[in-house]
Structures are given as structure tokens and as C-alpha cells.
Motif scaffolding. Structure first.
Motif, PDB file in Angstrom:
ATOM      1  N   VAL A 171       0.846  -1.192   0.000  1.00 62.23           N
ATOM      2  CA  VAL A 171       0.000   0.000   0.000  1.00 62.23           C
ATOM      3  C   VAL A 171       0.878   1.237   0.000  1.00 62.23           C
ATOM      4  O   VAL A 171       1.807   1.346   0.817  1.00 62.23           O
ATOM      5  N   ARG A 175      -1.779   6.703   0.899  1.00 60.13           N
ATOM      6  CA  ARG A 175      -3.147   6.274   1.196  1.00 60.13           C
ATOM      7  C   ARG A 175      -3.424   6.259   2.699  1.00 60.13           C
ATOM      8  O   ARG A 175      -4.512   5.893   3.129  1.00 60.13           O
ATOM      9  N   ALA A 192      -8.013   0.882   1.601  1.00 59.90           N
ATOM     10  CA  ALA A 192      -6.885   0.196   0.969  1.00 59.90           C
ATOM     11  C   ALA A 192      -6.799  -1.254   1.442  1.00 59.90           C
ATOM     12  O   ALA A 192      -6.529  -2.165   0.643  1.00 59.90           O
TER      13      ALA A 192
END
Length: 334
Positions: A171, A175, A192
Motif C-alpha cells: 500500500v 493512502r 486500501a
């Protein structure tokens, strides 16, 4: 697998994968402790062993090399922040090779696995706590599915999964930040996790019961001369139906997340940002359902069932595996 998350189903998928990994290692007469078998580093090594076995029995040097790699694999954690490691860096290198080419004047495409800052670990914990509160079944499935959460630097990749290191989700650290319109970082991180966790679950579930027929099956004419590529909501470049199918599941689960978030008492402008994000995800999910439903002959019965569940989430009318063009749709967060 169903659109509604299930820890029990995830464990069943994981058990099947474990049995197949064990079979590969048994052929090579290699061993790995049970508590380490699901670690993404062990998964990567099993993939390499499987590839090596295609050319015949392994020689002593290769056996020793693989054995040493497996000996270094630690017990698998549960949905934990992961430090930079070799198997993760190699996965990013593979992902970068699949990034669509850009113009000569575009900035260099970069991405790498980075260390977690303490504040970022706090956001991850807040996101997991949020999921446990509003979508406990999804939180439970994540604990049964995701082993490592790796953090990406650079702007080339928002996030991805890789079956070669199954159990790891990667990720981008962006985010975890509040969005310019006020969407809290913990919400963005939770999305996410739901997004990449859905890909992880789909990857494992498809091993047990595929969603799509073999390429070309159920299609006629010119389409059979090559892999069918279609427009999708989440990628600018056309993607195969397998990619669209996973996007459809991802978007449907993301819609369910934002519906569950609607009553949360976020400070302003959080509620408006949650509503706006919900509307965008719902629009993308409806687009995905319509496109996928236009190719019912490419889906297995299992795939059609999951498509119907995605359609029910979005309110898109799908009947007998095909799209029925008429207006319909549920409500959502204000």
C-alpha cells in the motif's frame, strides 16, 4: 467465495493453498515449519521450487539453497506492518515492469518498499480498529488472509497484490494521509486494506473454484484469436476479464465499507467526503458490473453467482448472468 467476507471461507482457501505448497515441497524433499508456511517469503520460495522442478529433480546445491531460504522464514504474523525485505522488493520490481509505458517527458517511474513511521503504524491500527467496529466480518477475513502489510514509497503504484508473495499487500503511504477534501487517513487506509484484501482473497479462492472459464471458452469468432481486453473503472489501460472480475469484487466490497461508514461521527468535512467517495465507488462498481455482465459466457457458475451478488450490492439489474438495461439503485450515505 462470496462478496460478503468470510473468515471461515478464507481459512478453507488458505488450507487448500497450504496443501498444494506442501505437495511441491514434498516432491523436492524440503520442509518448512507449519507456522511459517503462509509467510509470503515461504510462498515465494515454493513458487521457485515448483519452477525448478519442471526441469527435473533438484541437485544438492539447489536443494541446500532452497532449504536455507526456508529456514530463514519467520513464523507468519497476522495483518502486520512489514519492514522492507527481499521478497517484497522483488515483488515491487515485477510490478514496475507491468506499469504502462509513459511519454519521454514523463517523470521516471519509481516505487520501493519503505520503513513504517510510528505515526503510520498508528493509522494502520486505527484503520483495523475502524474495520473491526463497522465491518467485523471483513476485519476477521483480513486476519485470516493478510500476513504482511508493506508500505510503498514513490508515486508509481498506489497498491497491489502479487500471488508470488501471497499474503502480502503493498500500500502506498499516501493512502494513509487525509485527502484534500477531508477524507480521514484511517478511512483511506481501511479502504486500501479492504481493496487489497479482496484481491488477496480472490487470488486464493480462484485456485479452489475459478470464476472464469479458460481463455477462449464460451466465446466465438474473432475474440478467440487472442485474450479479450475490456475497459475497467480502476485502470486506464484495457484489462483482461480476470482483472475486471477482481475489480468488480473490490468495488462492491468498497461500496459496502462506505455504507457502513455513513453513521460514523467524523468531524467536518469528513461526512461529506465519505459520501462523495461512496458515490464515486458506486459509479465505478456499476460500470464494472455492466461490463462484466456483457460477457456471461466467459464466467463459470461460481463467477456468475459472485457477479449477481455484486449486482445486488450496486443495484444493477442482472438476470441469468446477463445485464438488463434499466434504471435501478439502492440508497447510500448522504
Amino acid at each position: 467465495m462470496r462478496v460478503e467476507p468470510s473468515a471461515r471461507g478464507a481459512v478453507e482457501d488458505r488450507t487448500l493453498l497450504r496443501e498444494r505448497m506442501r505437495a511441491v515441497l514434498d516432491r523436492a524433499e524440503l520442509r518448512v515449519p507449519q507456522e511459517s508456511l503462509h509467510h509470503p517469503a515461504a510462498v515465494e520460495t515454493v513458487h521457485l521450487v515448483q519452477r525448478a522442478l519442471r526441469t527435473g529433480p533438484l541437485g544438492p546445491d539447489r536443494l541446500q539453497s532452497f532449504s536455507e531460504r526456508l529456514d530463514r522464514v519467520p513464523p507468519a504474523p497476522v495483518c502486520a506492518a512489514a519492514a522492507p525485505q527481499g521478497h517484497l522488493s522483488r515483488s515491487v520490481a515485477r510490478a514496475l515492469r507491468s506499469v504502462p509505458a509513459r511519454g519521454a517527458d514523463s517523470p521516471t517511474v519509481t516505487a520501493d518498499v519503505v520503513e513504517w513511521e510510528e505515526s503510520e503504524r498508528d493509522v494502520l491500527e486505527a484503520a483495523l480498529g475502524l474495520l473491526q467496529r463497522v465491518l467485523p466480518r471483513n476485519a476477521a477475513e483480513l486476519r485470516a488472509t493478510v500476513v504482511e502489510v508493506a508500505l510503498l514509497g514513490g508515486a508509481a503504484i498506489d497498491g497491489f497484490t502479487d500471488f508470488a508473495v501471497h499474503g502480502a499487500v503493498l500500500v502506498n503511504r499516501s493512502r494513509l494521509l487525509d485527502s484534500p477534501d477531508g477524507l480521514p487517513g484511517a478511512v483511506r487506509c481501511a479502504e486500501a486494506l479492504v481493496h487489497e484484501g479482496a484481491h488477496t482473497r480472490c487470488n486464493a479462492a480462484a485456485v479452489a473454484e475459478p470464476f472464469l472459464l479458460p481463455d477462449g471458452a464460451g466465446r466465438a469468432g474473432a475474440e478467440q484469436s487472442g485474450q479479450l481486453l475490456v475497459a475497467t473503472p480502476l485502470r486506464a489501460d484495457p484489462r483482461p476479464l480476470a482483472g475486471l472480475f477482481q475489480q468488480t469484487v473490490v468495488l462492491a466490497r468498497s461500496v459496502l465499507l462506505y455504507r457502513a461508514l455513513a453513521p460514523e461521527p467524523f468531524p467536518d468535512p469528513g461526512p461529506a467526503a465519505v459520501g462523495a467517495r461512496y458515490a464515486k465507488l458506486l459509479d465505478g462498481a456499476r460500470q464494472a458490473v455492466r461490463t462484466l455482465a456483457a460477457h456471461p459466457d466467459s464466467l463459470t457458475p461460481h463467477g456468475r453467482t459472485v457477479l449477481a451478488e455484486c449486482a445486488a450490492v450496486t443495484g444493477e439489474p442482472v438476470r441469468d448472468g446477463g445485464y438488463v438495461p434499466e434504471d435501478s439503485g439502492p440508497g447510500g450515505p448522504a
